[in-house]
Design an enzyme around this catalytic site. Structure first.
Site, PDB file in Angstrom:
ATOM      1  N   ASP A   5      -2.964   4.758  -2.230  1.00  0.00           N
ATOM      2  CA  ASP A   5      -3.995   5.329  -1.379  1.00  0.00           C
ATOM      3  C   ASP A   5      -4.380   6.749  -1.822  1.00  0.00           C
ATOM      4  OD1 ASP A   5      -5.452   4.896   1.208  1.00  0.00           O
ATOM      5  OD2 ASP A   5      -4.376   6.707   1.790  1.00  0.00           O
ATOM      6  N   ASP A  14       0.863  -1.175   0.000  1.00  0.00           N
ATOM      7  CA  ASP A  14       0.000   0.000   0.000  1.00  0.00           C
ATOM      8  C   ASP A  14       0.905   1.232   0.000  1.00  0.00           C
ATOM      9  OD1 ASP A  14      -2.382   1.614   0.472  1.00  0.00           O
ATOM     10  OD2 ASP A  14      -3.246  -0.212   1.316  1.00  0.00           O
ATOM     11  N   HIS A  41     -11.449  -2.811   3.276  1.00  0.00           N
ATOM     12  CA  HIS A  41     -11.342  -2.482   4.703  1.00  0.00           C
ATOM     13  C   HIS A  41     -12.061  -1.187   5.078  1.00  0.00           C
ATOM     14  CE1 HIS A  41      -8.479  -0.067   2.630  1.00  0.00           C
ATOM     15  NE2 HIS A  41      -8.213   0.623   3.703  1.00  0.00           N
ATOM     16  N   ASP A  42     -12.644  -0.497   4.108  1.00  0.00           N
ATOM     17  CA  ASP A  42     -13.292   0.793   4.379  1.00  0.00           C
ATOM     18  C   ASP A  42     -14.806   0.722   4.342  1.00  0.00           C
ATOM     19  OD1 ASP A  42     -10.913   2.204   4.664  1.00  0.00           O
ATOM     20  OD2 ASP A  42     -10.788   2.687   2.532  1.00  0.00           O
ATOM     21  N   GLU A  75      -6.312   4.078  -5.735  1.00  0.00           N
ATOM     22  CA  GLU A  75      -7.575   4.229  -5.024  1.00  0.00           C
ATOM     23  C   GLU A  75      -8.012   5.660  -5.324  1.00  0.00           C
ATOM     24  OE1 GLU A  75      -9.686   4.362  -0.678  1.00  0.00           O
ATOM     25  OE2 GLU A  75      -7.914   5.503  -1.169  1.00  0.00           O
TER      26      GLU A  75
HETATM   27  O1  TEU Z   1      -9.463   5.625   1.981  1.00  0.00           O
HETATM   28  C1  TEU Z   1     -10.006   6.845   1.597  1.00  0.00           C
HETATM   29  C2  TEU Z   1     -11.377   6.748   1.129  1.00  0.00           C
HETATM   30  O2  TEU Z   1     -11.657   7.414   0.220  1.00  0.00           O
HETATM   31  C3  TEU Z   1     -12.351   5.786   1.665  1.00  0.00           C
HETATM   32  O3  TEU Z   1     -12.595   6.029   2.989  1.00  0.00           O
HETATM   33  C4  TEU Z   1     -13.587   5.907   0.828  1.00  0.00           C
HETATM   34  O4  TEU Z   1     -14.254   7.082   1.133  1.00  0.00           O
HETATM   35  C5  TEU Z   1     -14.491   4.731   1.011  1.00  0.00           C
HETATM   36  O5  TEU Z   1     -13.806   3.544   0.742  1.00  0.00           O
HETATM   37  C6  TEU Z   1     -15.677   4.791   0.077  1.00  0.00           C
HETATM   38  O6  TEU Z   1     -16.592   3.867   0.491  1.00  0.00           O
HETATM   39  C7  TEU Z   1      -8.101   5.445   2.104  1.00  0.00           C
HETATM   40  C8  TEU Z   1      -7.861   4.192   2.908  1.00  0.00           C
HETATM   41  O7  TEU Z   1      -8.390   3.098   2.206  1.00  0.00           O
HETATM   42  C9  TEU Z   1      -8.449   4.370   4.264  1.00  0.00           C
HETATM   43  O8  TEU Z   1      -8.379   3.217   5.034  1.00  0.00           O
HETATM   44  C10 TEU Z   1      -7.702   5.507   4.931  1.00  0.00           C
HETATM   45  O9  TEU Z   1      -8.286   5.780   6.168  1.00  0.00           O
HETATM   46  C11 TEU Z   1      -7.720   6.770   4.091  1.00  0.00           C
HETATM   47  O10 TEU Z   1      -7.433   6.523   2.722  1.00  0.00           O
HETATM   48  C12 TEU Z   1      -6.665   7.733   4.571  1.00  0.00           C
HETATM   49  O11 TEU Z   1      -5.398   7.232   4.298  1.00  0.00           O
END
Ligand code: TEU
Length: 631
Positions: A299, A186, A428-429, A357
């Site tokens: 990310d 990542d 994971h989000d 992402e």
């Molecule tokens: O995620 C950012 C992000 O955009 C997600 O929270 C998104 O809004 C969601 O998946 C939509 O359903 C990334 C990482 O994946 C997250 O774990 C971190 O907390 C974030 O960036 C900050 O680094």
């Protein structure tokens, strides 16, 4: 051509950014595209619409919108028709691979301290290989104070102690490669932890070169953090000056400044405008690639370029999108340039794989960062399929698979042969998709299986999230104390100012990322979280079987896609090439539906999530038929 307020809505909709943004608005408002393509509306001048909507949208809205649209001079390749013969598609390993995302904290705990670790991961490599996994995406394992579970990196070259050390990592990498699998890491470079050495040096000395590695300002703007509250921390001065509740402080009494953090207060945004910072990041990427890692998941990589001057965000856009200021950084002015630099100076020489992402990017913007000819990213994660139109993650509602059908059909047909889809329902989000689709568990088994059938038979690269293959669902949290996630905790505190704790907790339970972050139930332990969920062997076997089917039939990877039936509640599609064809017949509802009837005599049933084989599809059932030589 520059668009102005004199231009027509139709012209706006013809531009890639205009199209994506209008589609996003329609989605949020749960309105059809026909609203815009209708000639009366498409011939309206933008200024007329601005006048008509003055009260709701305000003057800043269209200015911000037009600026963004005019900032993109390029268009996606016109001749990149996704339904073109499969031969047009370039064949590469990452299109054929099945990826598996590991969230290290909760994957496998080898030493019984309650937290997953690298040795735990190593111990499960045979399991993953047996499942048919070709590549692993490892969520962050770097040294970190774990404010956001590792997405707040303190040292890019060190492994977090709880996870192990560099020797464990080297062993992991070598064991992965021994099994002919790949490993991607990542890459979190929109921000670092506030405990990162660069930020600490920046705070200590305003004149140090590190000060310009971050985004400091004398005055904050109105941008808000994705994790609640202002996006600015105040450093120095007195606490009374502070715009946030627990700001950092320095010894430089009397003077103070604000630093930007789009995520938690401990995740400080890096200043990508600074060429030296870019150089450091690229060196770090090369350091890992030289070690032998096969690529990166990047990310929030679309957020790295911020609009010059950091102008205030439009409040209405902020309200709609959840964060004020987003229009000034989610597709920033130097995004393409920075992505190309990373590609040219790091990924290219190593032939490394990248998946960005990219929250907020629509299909046209995605084409402009993933088109093969553009040399930016290989693939992106788009998120528009994770909620039904008109809903956001924290709404308590049931997800409509008919919307997924519409969304994925559009991407399968229109993303283009020079771009490549990613396919996922969980990460994971997000809460687990199966629990979003139906609160009632009656058909949970069928739904999990159906999602797997979709994921392994559509065109694109499947990303399995840890636990999908075990049949995991949302966890029944009963107290906020069981929740560790910073986003949920901040949101809970914010909600409690407006409502009772019970009500606030209901909202958190609906959308919390914690659902995806419980320790995997490898075995019986005393941990109540592990006990609540169990490993579903049937689901595991079916994942294995579907992955095998995909591997043995390249048509499921590269073949064309066409829809055979898409009336409400059913989705029947074909994957085909000159020699073979698969028909996938799905019931997207909890009611009986008629099965697809044509052509079936030439086909044989190869997989199904239900035993009934008559002319009807039972709730959420799906059948895969195949035929090897075309009649
Ligand atoms: O995620 C950012 C992000 O955009 C997600 O929270 C998104 O809004 C969601 O998946 C939509 O359903 C990334 C990482 O994946 C997250 O774990 C971190 O907390 C974030 O960036 C900050 O680094």
């Amino acid at each position: 051509m520059e668009l102005t307020l004199e231009s027509k809505i139709g012209e706006l909709y013809q531009t890639p950014i205009g199209k994506d943004i209008i589609n996003k608005l329609l989605l949020q408002l749960n309105k059809s595209e026909k609203l815009i393509t209708n000639p009366i509306v498409s011939n309206l001048k933008i200024k007329t619409l601005a006048k008509l909507t003055k009260k709701i949208l305000g003057p800043g809205f269209f200015t911000a919108f037009l600026n963004l649209v005019n900032s993109e001079k390029d268009k996606p390749l016109a001749k990149a028709d996704g339904s073109a013969p499969g031969g047009l598609i370039k064949k590469v390993w990452w299109k054929e691979a099945v990826f598996y995302q590991i969230y290290p904290r909760t994957f496998c705990d080898s030493d019984g301290d309650g937290t997953g670790d690298l040795k735990g991961i190593i111990s499960k490599l045979d399991y993953l290989s047996d499942l048919g996994i070709d590549a692993i995406w490892l969520s962050p394992i770097y040294d970190s104070p774990m404010d956001d579970n590792g997405y707040d990196i303190r040292d890019y070259h060190k492994i977090l102690k709880t996870f192990g050390d560099m020797a464990d990592f080297d062993e992991l990498l070598s064991e992965v490669h021994k099994r002919n699998m790949k490993l991607i890491m990542d890459l979190v470079v929109n921000h670092t932890s506030d405990e990162h050495e660069w930020f600490q040096k920046a705070l200590k000395d305003k004149n140090s070169k590190y000060h310009d590695y971050y985004i400091f300002r004398d005055k904050p703007n109105n941008w808000t953090s994705w994790f609640s509250g202002s996006a600015w921390n105040f450093y120095g001065g007195t606490a009374a000056d502070c715009g946030t509740s627990d700001c950092g402080s320095t010894d430089r009494a009397g003077e103070g400044e604000y630093a930007l953090h789009l995520f938690s207060k401990k995740q400080m945004d890096l200043n990508w405008e600074n060429p030296e910072l870019r150089h450091e990041v690229i060196n770090m990427i090369n350091w890992w690639l030289d070690k032998g890692v096969d690529g990166f998941r990047m990310d929030v990589i679309n957020l790295i370029s911020k609009q010059e001057g950091l102008p205030d965000g439009d409040e209405l856009i902020g309200n709609m999108m959840g964060f004020t200021g987003i229009e000034h950084y989610f597709y920033g002015p130097h995004l393409h340039e920075y992505l190309r630099q990373i590609h040219d100076e790091a990924f290219k020489a190593h032939d490394a794989f990248s998946v960005g992402e990219t929250p907020g990017l629509g299909m046209q913007m995605a084409k402009l960062v993933t088109g093969e000819e553009r040399g930016e990213l290989d693939m992106v994660f788009s998120f528009d399929h994770l909620e039904s139109p008109g809903h956001t993650r924290f709404d308590d509602y049931e997800y409509d698979l008919n919307y997924y059908k519409k969304y994925i059909t559009d991407w399968q047909l229109n993303y283009g042969a020079n771009c490549w889809n990613s396919l996922f329902f969980n990460n994971h989000d997000n809460p687990r998709m199966v629990s979003k689709i139906a609160k009632d568990k009656t058909y949970h088994f069928e739904i999990k299986y159906l999602l797997a059938i979709l994921q392994f038979t559509l065109r694109g690269t499947p990303f399995v999230f840890q636990g999908d293959e075990m049949g995991l669902e949302n966890y029944e949290f009963d107290s906020i104390d069981q929740i560790n996630d910073v986003e949920s905790k901040n949101k809970f505190a914010e909600l409690c100012e407006k409502m009772s704790e019970e009500k606030a907790f209901e909202i958190i339970k609906a959308g919390s990322r914690e659902h995806a972050r419980i320790l995997l139930p490898w075995n019986e332990t005393n941990d109540p979280i592990v006990k609540q969920q169990s490993f579903d062997q049937t689901i595991f076997d079916e994942y294995k079987c579907l992955i095998k089917l995909r591997k043995e039939n390249p048509v499921l990877v590269y073949g064309d896609f066409r829809v055979l039936r898409s009336e409400k509640n059913v989705f029947t599609y074909e994957r085909y090439d000159e020699n073979s064809s698969f028909i996938i017949d799905c019931n997207l509802s909890n009611k009986l539906q008629k099965a697809y009837s044509q052509k079936k005599s030439a086909y044989k049933l190869v997989n199904s999530n239900s035993t009934s084989q008559d002319g009807f599809l039972t709730p959420y059932s799906a059948r895969i038929y195949s035929k090897t030589s075309k009649a």
